[in-house]
Structure formats: structure tokens, C-alpha cells
Design a protein around this motif. Structure first.
Motif, PDB file in Angstrom:
ATOM      1  N   HIS A 187     -17.073  19.481  26.194  1.00 47.39           N
ATOM      2  CA  HIS A 187     -16.096  20.365  25.548  1.00 47.39           C
ATOM      3  C   HIS A 187     -16.645  21.116  24.345  1.00 47.39           C
ATOM      4  O   HIS A 187     -15.989  22.017  23.812  1.00 47.39           O
ATOM      5  CB  HIS A 187     -14.821  19.592  25.204  1.00 47.39           C
ATOM      6  CG  HIS A 187     -13.962  19.400  26.404  1.00 47.39           C
ATOM      7  ND1 HIS A 187     -14.246  18.467  27.375  1.00 47.39           N
ATOM      8  CD2 HIS A 187     -12.858  20.066  26.849  1.00 47.39           C
ATOM      9  CE1 HIS A 187     -13.342  18.552  28.338  1.00 47.39           C
ATOM     10  NE2 HIS A 187     -12.487  19.518  28.049  1.00 47.39           N
ATOM     11  N   ALA A 188     -17.832  20.754  23.922  1.00 47.75           N
ATOM     12  CA  ALA A 188     -18.493  21.539  22.876  1.00 47.75           C
ATOM     13  C   ALA A 188     -19.044  22.840  23.456  1.00 47.75           C
ATOM     14  O   ALA A 188     -19.412  23.751  22.714  1.00 47.75           O
ATOM     15  CB  ALA A 188     -19.613  20.722  22.238  1.00 47.75           C
ATOM     16  N   ASP A 189     -19.076  22.929  24.777  1.00 46.34           N
ATOM     17  CA  ASP A 189     -19.687  24.093  25.424  1.00 46.34           C
ATOM     18  C   ASP A 189     -19.025  24.323  26.790  1.00 46.34           C
ATOM     19  O   ASP A 189     -19.681  24.262  27.829  1.00 46.34           O
ATOM     20  CB  ASP A 189     -21.198  23.835  25.573  1.00 46.34           C
ATOM     21  CG  ASP A 189     -21.959  25.085  25.988  1.00 46.34           C
ATOM     22  OD1 ASP A 189     -21.444  26.203  25.760  1.00 46.34           O
ATOM     23  OD2 ASP A 189     -23.065  24.939  26.550  1.00 46.34           O
ATOM     24  N   VAL A 190     -17.736  24.595  26.743  1.00 46.44           N
ATOM     25  CA  VAL A 190     -16.963  24.776  27.985  1.00 46.44           C
ATOM     26  C   VAL A 190     -17.470  26.006  28.728  1.00 46.44           C
ATOM     27  O   VAL A 190     -17.827  27.022  28.117  1.00 46.44           O
ATOM     28  CB  VAL A 190     -15.459  24.892  27.651  1.00 46.44           C
ATOM     29  CG1 VAL A 190     -14.636  25.259  28.889  1.00 46.44           C
ATOM     30  CG2 VAL A 190     -14.957  23.575  27.057  1.00 46.44           C
TER      31      VAL A 190
ATOM     32  N   THR B 189     -13.721  28.012  39.737  1.00 43.46           N
ATOM     33  CA  THR B 189     -14.532  27.494  38.629  1.00 43.46           C
ATOM     34  C   THR B 189     -13.779  26.403  37.874  1.00 43.46           C
ATOM     35  O   THR B 189     -14.350  25.368  37.509  1.00 43.46           O
ATOM     36  CB  THR B 189     -14.903  28.635  37.662  1.00 43.46           C
ATOM     37  OG1 THR B 189     -15.582  29.655  38.399  1.00 43.46           O
ATOM     38  CG2 THR B 189     -15.809  28.124  36.551  1.00 43.46           C
ATOM     39  N   THR B 190     -12.494  26.653  37.658  1.00 39.90           N
ATOM     40  CA  THR B 190     -11.674  25.647  36.968  1.00 39.90           C
ATOM     41  C   THR B 190     -11.595  24.367  37.779  1.00 39.90           C
ATOM     42  O   THR B 190     -11.651  23.261  37.234  1.00 39.90           O
ATOM     43  CB  THR B 190     -10.260  26.215  36.697  1.00 39.90           C
ATOM     44  OG1 THR B 190     -10.373  27.386  35.878  1.00 39.90           O
ATOM     45  CG2 THR B 190      -9.375  25.190  35.993  1.00 39.90           C
TER      46      THR B 190
ATOM     47  N   LEU C 293     -15.151  17.580  37.251  1.00 40.95           N
ATOM     48  CA  LEU C 293     -16.070  16.923  36.319  1.00 40.95           C
ATOM     49  C   LEU C 293     -15.292  16.150  35.255  1.00 40.95           C
ATOM     50  O   LEU C 293     -15.622  14.997  34.941  1.00 40.95           O
ATOM     51  CB  LEU C 293     -16.911  18.032  35.667  1.00 40.95           C
ATOM     52  CG  LEU C 293     -18.260  17.712  35.037  1.00 40.95           C
ATOM     53  CD1 LEU C 293     -19.209  17.116  36.066  1.00 40.95           C
ATOM     54  CD2 LEU C 293     -18.867  18.988  34.441  1.00 40.95           C
ATOM     55  N   CYS C 294     -14.285  16.792  34.684  1.00 41.86           N
ATOM     56  CA  CYS C 294     -13.569  16.210  33.531  1.00 41.86           C
ATOM     57  C   CYS C 294     -12.416  15.289  33.938  1.00 41.86           C
ATOM     58  O   CYS C 294     -12.088  14.346  33.200  1.00 41.86           O
ATOM     59  CB  CYS C 294     -13.018  17.320  32.639  1.00 41.86           C
ATOM     60  SG  CYS C 294     -14.293  18.373  31.955  1.00 41.86           S
ATOM     61  N   GLY C 295     -11.817  15.565  35.074  1.00 38.33           N
ATOM     62  CA  GLY C 295     -10.632  14.817  35.481  1.00 38.33           C
ATOM     63  C   GLY C 295     -10.841  13.305  35.531  1.00 38.33           C
ATOM     64  O   GLY C 295     -10.000  12.545  35.016  1.00 38.33           O
ATOM     65  N   PRO C 296     -11.942  12.850  36.124  1.00 39.96           N
ATOM     66  CA  PRO C 296     -12.149  11.405  36.203  1.00 39.96           C
ATOM     67  C   PRO C 296     -12.356  10.742  34.835  1.00 39.96           C
ATOM     68  O   PRO C 296     -12.256   9.520  34.733  1.00 39.96           O
ATOM     69  CB  PRO C 296     -13.416  11.279  37.060  1.00 39.96           C
ATOM     70  CG  PRO C 296     -13.478  12.553  37.846  1.00 39.96           C
ATOM     71  CD  PRO C 296     -12.923  13.601  36.931  1.00 39.96           C
ATOM     72  N   MET C 297     -12.650  11.539  33.814  1.00 41.68           N
ATOM     73  CA  MET C 297     -12.809  10.998  32.456  1.00 41.68           C
ATOM     74  C   MET C 297     -11.454  10.817  31.776  1.00 41.68           C
ATOM     75  O   MET C 297     -11.366  10.174  30.733  1.00 41.68           O
ATOM     76  CB  MET C 297     -13.671  11.945  31.608  1.00 41.68           C
ATOM     77  CG  MET C 297     -15.038  12.201  32.195  1.00 41.68           C
ATOM     78  SD  MET C 297     -15.990  13.343  31.155  1.00 41.68           S
ATOM     79  CE  MET C 297     -17.436  13.561  32.214  1.00 41.68           C
TER      80      MET C 297
ATOM     81  N   GLU D 278     -19.451  11.856  26.762  1.00 44.02           N
ATOM     82  CA  GLU D 278     -19.750  12.936  27.705  1.00 44.02           C
ATOM     83  C   GLU D 278     -18.642  13.993  27.703  1.00 44.02           C
ATOM     84  O   GLU D 278     -18.919  15.195  27.777  1.00 44.02           O
ATOM     85  CB  GLU D 278     -19.937  12.356  29.117  1.00 44.02           C
ATOM     86  CG  GLU D 278     -20.188  13.387  30.202  1.00 44.02           C
ATOM     87  CD  GLU D 278     -21.495  14.164  30.052  1.00 44.02           C
ATOM     88  OE1 GLU D 278     -22.264  13.879  29.111  1.00 44.02           O
ATOM     89  OE2 GLU D 278     -21.731  15.076  30.875  1.00 44.02           O
ATOM     90  N   TYR D 279     -17.404  13.565  27.580  1.00 43.63           N
ATOM     91  CA  TYR D 279     -16.267  14.503  27.512  1.00 43.63           C
ATOM     92  C   TYR D 279     -16.411  15.413  26.294  1.00 43.63           C
ATOM     93  O   TYR D 279     -16.223  16.633  26.378  1.00 43.63           O
ATOM     94  CB  TYR D 279     -14.948  13.718  27.450  1.00 43.63           C
ATOM     95  CG  TYR D 279     -13.710  14.578  27.576  1.00 43.63           C
ATOM     96  CD1 TYR D 279     -13.144  14.840  28.818  1.00 43.63           C
ATOM     97  CD2 TYR D 279     -13.106  15.144  26.449  1.00 43.63           C
ATOM     98  CE1 TYR D 279     -12.009  15.629  28.939  1.00 43.63           C
ATOM     99  CE2 TYR D 279     -11.972  15.931  26.565  1.00 43.63           C
ATOM    100  CZ  TYR D 279     -11.427  16.170  27.815  1.00 43.63           C
ATOM    101  OH  TYR D 279     -10.310  16.960  27.925  1.00 43.63           O
TER     102      TYR D 279
END
Lengths: 107, 107
Positions: B22-25, B73-74, B80-84, B17-18
Motif C-alpha cells: 500500500h506504500a506503492d499501489v 487490474t483491480t 493479492l490483498c484480499g487474502p491478507m 506485506e500489506y
């Protein structure tokens, strides 16, 4: 231009000497890197892992890497630095440094 | 210009999922990165470790990073990404990604 990320292990007992050598890499080694189209080449260290980033601006990566590998000065450099490194188990046939996946890029 | 190398852990169960994210930030995240003077920013993956490389072209890194951190937005992106991600134990106070030592560079 093609970006590369690569990893290799660093033997902890050789870390200080590896860093010392890389603070002053031989001019002949640097010249070959440039002649073979590698640019903006950095190596970072995280514990016992080295991470390399560079940009390849040529059009025949395999041939350029082969030319570097055939260079006498580079071979002498590698004879010095190679034993300080420990390739990761995931490396492919023919790899020393292991090329890793780019998951994000923005210019 | 100042080069940075950074590492952070990637939770294996979240890797797919990460990478997909990141393929489409999000454009707003990318715009803030640019506005805050980060350039040529790549993230690579080696097993459960992410390695980031970027170049900072501003003159107040702390202020620019604070501006990114204050961006709504960041913040949503990080939620979303932090827990990964799993910060490495060596990180300093205030670090999320851990900045690592550059041992070699040639242009």
C-alpha cells in the motif's frame, strides 16, 4: 496539511448518550476546533471503538492542541464525554485519543 | 459528497506485506478509484484492524463500486490483498470492507 487517524474506546453503556451529544456538539467546542486549525473532522464508531479522522492545516500541532486543552468550554465538554471514553492501552504518554498509522492515501 | 468510514481485519502475519504493497499501489488501481469518484481516500491501521476513510463525489455509489469490482487490474490487486484481509463478522451481505456509522462531523 497533515492527516490524522485516531482511536479510542467507547464504553458500551454510554454509547447512546455519546452519539446523542455528538449529533449536536456545543458551538464553543466547534469554534475552538476551527480556530486551532482542525478541519474535515469526523468520528466513526465500530462496536466499542471510535475512529477519528481529521486534517490539520496549522504549523504548530502541539501548540494548537494545547490551546484546545486550555479552553474552558472544551474542558467542560471533555468532563462530559471523557468518562464515556476508554483510551486504548497502546496510547503514548500524553495521548487521550491514540494516533494510528496511515498505511495508504490517495487524493 | 458523501463520507465513508469502513473497517476490515488485517491478518497479523500479512501486515508487513500489506503495508509494503500500500506504500506503492498500482497506478491502474488508483486510476480506477479516481474514475469511480472516490476521493481523499486513506487507510489507517490499529493493531489487526484497518480503518478506511474516503469521500464519494459521484451520484451512483453502487454503480461506481460495481465498475471498480469489474476492473481487471483491480481484480488482480484484490487477489493479492484480499487474502491478507479478514472481513469483520458484522459485515452486511455483499460487503467486504464493512461501512461503519459516522457519529460526528464538522467541516
Amino acid at each position: 496539511m497533515q492527516r490524522f487517524g485516531q482511536v479510542i474506546g467507547l464504553r458500551p453503556e454510554d454509547a447512546a448518550e455519546y452519539i446523542r451529544l455528538h449529533a449536536d456538539v456545543w458551538p464553543g467546542v466547534l469554534a475552538k476546533i476551527e480556530a486551532c486549525n482542525m478541519r474535515n473532522y469526523s468520528i466513526f464508531r465500530y462496536k466499542d471503538l471510535l475512529f477519528a479522522y481529521f486534517e490539520y492545516i496549522g504549523d504548530d500541532y502541539e501548540a494548537d492542541m494545547a490551546e484546545i486543552a486550555a479552553d474552558e468550554t472544551t474542558q467542560e465538554w471533555w468532563a462530559l464525554c471523557g468518562p464515556m471514553q476508554q483510551p486504548v492501552p497502546e496510547r503514548a504518554d500524553g495521548e487521550w485519543w491514540h494516533t494510528i498509522e496511515e498505511v495508504f492515501h490517495v487524493d
